[in-house]
Design a protein around this motif. Sequence first.
Motif, mmCIF file in Angstrom:
data_model
loop_
_atom_site.group_PDB
_atom_site.id
_atom_site.type_symbol
_atom_site.label_atom_id
_atom_site.label_comp_id
_atom_site.label_asym_id
_atom_site.label_seq_id
_atom_site.Cartn_x
_atom_site.Cartn_y
_atom_site.Cartn_z
ATOM 1 N N PHE A 213 -13.282 13.024 19.110
ATOM 2 C CA PHE A 213 -12.451 13.724 18.131
ATOM 3 C C PHE A 213 -11.519 14.711 18.817
ATOM 4 O O PHE A 213 -10.320 14.764 18.532
ATOM 5 C CB PHE A 213 -13.372 14.437 17.137
ATOM 6 C CG PHE A 213 -12.698 15.424 16.230
ATOM 7 C CD1 PHE A 213 -11.844 14.996 15.227
ATOM 8 C CD2 PHE A 213 -12.945 16.786 16.364
ATOM 9 C CE1 PHE A 213 -11.239 15.911 14.373
ATOM 10 C CE2 PHE A 213 -12.350 17.706 15.522
ATOM 11 C CZ PHE A 213 -11.495 17.264 14.518
ATOM 12 N N SER A 214 -12.061 15.473 19.755
ATOM 13 C CA SER A 214 -11.242 16.448 20.468
ATOM 14 C C SER A 214 -10.223 15.766 21.375
ATOM 15 O O SER A 214 -9.053 16.148 21.416
ATOM 16 C CB SER A 214 -12.134 17.377 21.294
ATOM 17 O OG SER A 214 -11.381 18.434 21.841
ATOM 18 N N ALA A 215 -10.668 14.738 22.088
ATOM 19 C CA ALA A 215 -9.759 14.022 22.984
ATOM 20 C C ALA A 215 -8.623 13.361 22.212
ATOM 21 O O ALA A 215 -7.483 13.284 22.699
ATOM 22 C CB ALA A 215 -10.530 12.973 23.780
ATOM 23 N N PHE A 216 -8.907 12.889 21.006
ATOM 24 C CA PHE A 216 -7.913 12.199 20.181
ATOM 25 C C PHE A 216 -6.704 13.084 19.906
ATOM 26 O O PHE A 216 -5.579 12.594 19.782
ATOM 27 C CB PHE A 216 -8.563 11.761 18.869
ATOM 28 C CG PHE A 216 -7.623 11.097 17.897
ATOM 29 C CD1 PHE A 216 -7.283 9.764 18.049
ATOM 30 C CD2 PHE A 216 -7.096 11.809 16.831
ATOM 31 C CE1 PHE A 216 -6.418 9.148 17.152
ATOM 32 C CE2 PHE A 216 -6.237 11.207 15.931
ATOM 33 C CZ PHE A 216 -5.894 9.868 16.088
ATOM 34 N N HIS A 217 -6.912 14.387 19.804
ATOM 35 C CA HIS A 217 -5.818 15.291 19.465
ATOM 36 C C HIS A 217 -4.868 15.558 20.637
ATOM 37 O O HIS A 217 -3.788 16.116 20.438
ATOM 38 C CB HIS A 217 -6.376 16.623 18.951
ATOM 39 C CG HIS A 217 -6.922 16.531 17.558
ATOM 40 N ND1 HIS A 217 -8.170 15.996 17.278
ATOM 41 C CD2 HIS A 217 -6.394 16.886 16.362
ATOM 42 C CE1 HIS A 217 -8.377 16.045 15.968
ATOM 43 N NE2 HIS A 217 -7.312 16.574 15.399
ATOM 44 N N MET A 218 -5.284 15.179 21.840
ATOM 45 C CA MET A 218 -4.416 15.291 23.017
ATOM 46 C C MET A 218 -3.897 16.722 23.228
ATOM 47 O O MET A 218 -2.763 16.932 23.632
ATOM 48 C CB MET A 218 -3.240 14.321 22.911
ATOM 49 C CG MET A 218 -3.628 12.850 22.936
ATOM 50 S SD MET A 218 -4.209 12.326 24.565
ATOM 51 C CE MET A 218 -2.670 12.334 25.469
ATOM 52 N N GLU A 219 -4.725 17.695 22.898
ATOM 53 C CA GLU A 219 -4.385 19.098 23.149
ATOM 54 C C GLU A 219 -5.434 19.635 24.114
ATOM 55 O O GLU A 219 -6.503 20.077 23.726
ATOM 56 C CB GLU A 219 -4.341 19.887 21.836
ATOM 57 C CG GLU A 219 -3.205 19.437 20.925
ATOM 58 C CD GLU A 219 -3.148 20.209 19.624
ATOM 59 O OE1 GLU A 219 -3.893 21.205 19.495
ATOM 60 O OE2 GLU A 219 -2.378 19.813 18.732
ATOM 61 N N PHE A 220 -5.097 19.575 25.384
ATOM 62 C CA PHE A 220 -6.074 19.765 26.454
ATOM 63 C C PHE A 220 -6.613 21.192 26.519
ATOM 64 O O PHE A 220 -7.761 21.405 26.889
ATOM 65 C CB PHE A 220 -5.443 19.374 27.786
ATOM 66 C CG PHE A 220 -4.805 18.017 27.745
ATOM 67 C CD1 PHE A 220 -5.573 16.862 27.818
ATOM 68 C CD2 PHE A 220 -3.430 17.881 27.583
ATOM 69 C CE1 PHE A 220 -4.995 15.618 27.750
ATOM 70 C CE2 PHE A 220 -2.841 16.634 27.521
ATOM 71 C CZ PHE A 220 -3.623 15.494 27.599
ATOM 72 N N TYR A 221 -5.775 22.163 26.167
ATOM 73 C CA TYR A 221 -6.209 23.548 26.271
ATOM 74 C C TYR A 221 -6.900 24.039 24.991
ATOM 75 O O TYR A 221 -7.217 25.219 24.876
ATOM 76 C CB TYR A 221 -5.026 24.433 26.657
ATOM 77 C CG TYR A 221 -4.536 24.113 28.050
ATOM 78 C CD1 TYR A 221 -5.163 24.647 29.169
ATOM 79 C CD2 TYR A 221 -3.478 23.226 28.256
ATOM 80 C CE1 TYR A 221 -4.748 24.325 30.452
ATOM 81 C CE2 TYR A 221 -3.058 22.898 29.537
ATOM 82 C CZ TYR A 221 -3.691 23.446 30.623
ATOM 83 O OH TYR A 221 -3.284 23.119 31.903
ATOM 84 N N GLY A 222 -7.111 23.124 24.071
ATOM 85 C CA GLY A 222 -7.923 23.417 22.905
ATOM 86 C C GLY A 222 -9.108 22.468 22.808
ATOM 87 O O GLY A 222 -9.713 22.317 21.747
ATOM 88 N N PHE A 223 -9.444 21.844 23.947
ATOM 89 C CA PHE A 223 -10.470 20.796 23.940
ATOM 90 C C PHE A 223 -11.845 21.338 23.568
ATOM 91 O O PHE A 223 -12.523 20.788 22.695
ATOM 92 C CB PHE A 223 -10.523 20.126 25.311
ATOM 93 C CG PHE A 223 -11.461 18.960 25.379
ATOM 94 C CD1 PHE A 223 -11.057 17.711 24.946
ATOM 95 C CD2 PHE A 223 -12.760 19.103 25.856
ATOM 96 C CE1 PHE A 223 -11.922 16.616 24.985
ATOM 97 C CE2 PHE A 223 -13.627 18.027 25.899
ATOM 98 C CZ PHE A 223 -13.208 16.786 25.462
ATOM 99 N N LEU A 224 -12.285 22.413 24.216
ATOM 100 C CA LEU A 224 -13.644 22.920 23.983
ATOM 101 C C LEU A 224 -13.856 23.430 22.559
ATOM 102 O O LEU A 224 -14.863 23.074 21.932
ATOM 103 C CB LEU A 224 -13.976 24.015 25.003
ATOM 104 C CG LEU A 224 -14.110 23.563 26.458
ATOM 105 C CD1 LEU A 224 -14.425 24.762 27.359
ATOM 106 C CD2 LEU A 224 -15.201 22.505 26.603
ATOM 107 N N PRO A 225 -12.959 24.260 22.018
ATOM 108 C CA PRO A 225 -13.199 24.706 20.632
ATOM 109 C C PRO A 225 -13.186 23.554 19.633
ATOM 110 O O PRO A 225 -13.940 23.566 18.658
ATOM 111 C CB PRO A 225 -12.049 25.684 20.363
ATOM 112 C CG PRO A 225 -11.044 25.451 21.426
ATOM 113 C CD PRO A 225 -11.792 24.951 22.608
#
Length: 317
Positions: A213-225
Amino acid sequence: MINTPYKQLNNGANRLHPALQLLIFGAIFIGTLLICNVALIGVFGIKGIMDIASLNPSTPHLNNSLWVLQLVGTTLPIFVAPVFFAKVIVNDEHDYIKPGINFHWALLVLVFLLMFLSNPTIELLSNINLKMKLPHYLKGLEDWMKDSENSAQKITGIMLRMNTIWDMLLDLLLIGLLTAIVEEFMFRGVIQTIFVRWTHNVHAAVWITAILFSAFHMEFYGFLPRVLLGVLFGYFVAWSGSIWPAVWAHFINNGTDVVVTYLYQHKTISQNPDDQHLFNYIGYTFSAALLILLMLIYRKIALEKKPFPEADGEELD
């Protein structure tokens, strides 16, 4: 040991191996994505699409065009793929979408509290993520990640320009509610169910789905939250047996951003919603402790509401 609410996994309507299910679902999603984007090219042309994506200021009706690209090119495929898969391929909408509402109303209250009390923990993870530094030999990759992040932020900024309260309500509907529904159908509905079947472990399924789900958004600096949010959403569904607590949580998360951004733009509040230094370590610790406590309460209420028979050996400790 308390049995998992994934009680329908013995349903004989679907005999496909989970790996094959995932492959078929991926093909359906990619196919739908291609069809929708080819349709967009037919409307705007390749140059028009590139101008919109690059935020060319000379593009007519740039804001509206961005919305069309988002809704048709991304949101629609995310909705169509899981619904088609659940209804047509596996013929098991109940298990793969989980639209039932047979859960205790108190779960929605707990979700509301959890989403707001998670803000300090999310901020901490965001700050850790922002400090991410790749090795020197990966500088090209890091530069691309930063450029991609900046581009995504610019697009989001344009889509969140709200001149009137009606603009805010429209964004609340599209960014808050619609996005919450389609993404939860896809991730906590279909994908998480596939991984539960595959791994026979609800915890593994929740975490794998959250990472995807996080990877799908392709926003690397928001991956952990975003992984943390995905984990919360995943357990909301796994323990309640319904998609709607996760949709409600997702809506609260997105909708709060919309409302706070609107209030900041109109100088009703002075706190910049992009500020990542609102809390201290006491707040982080307090937030994490409350998250754990409230999640345990959520689990207890959810699993006591309706006992579920064991299915395929999946159990929650």
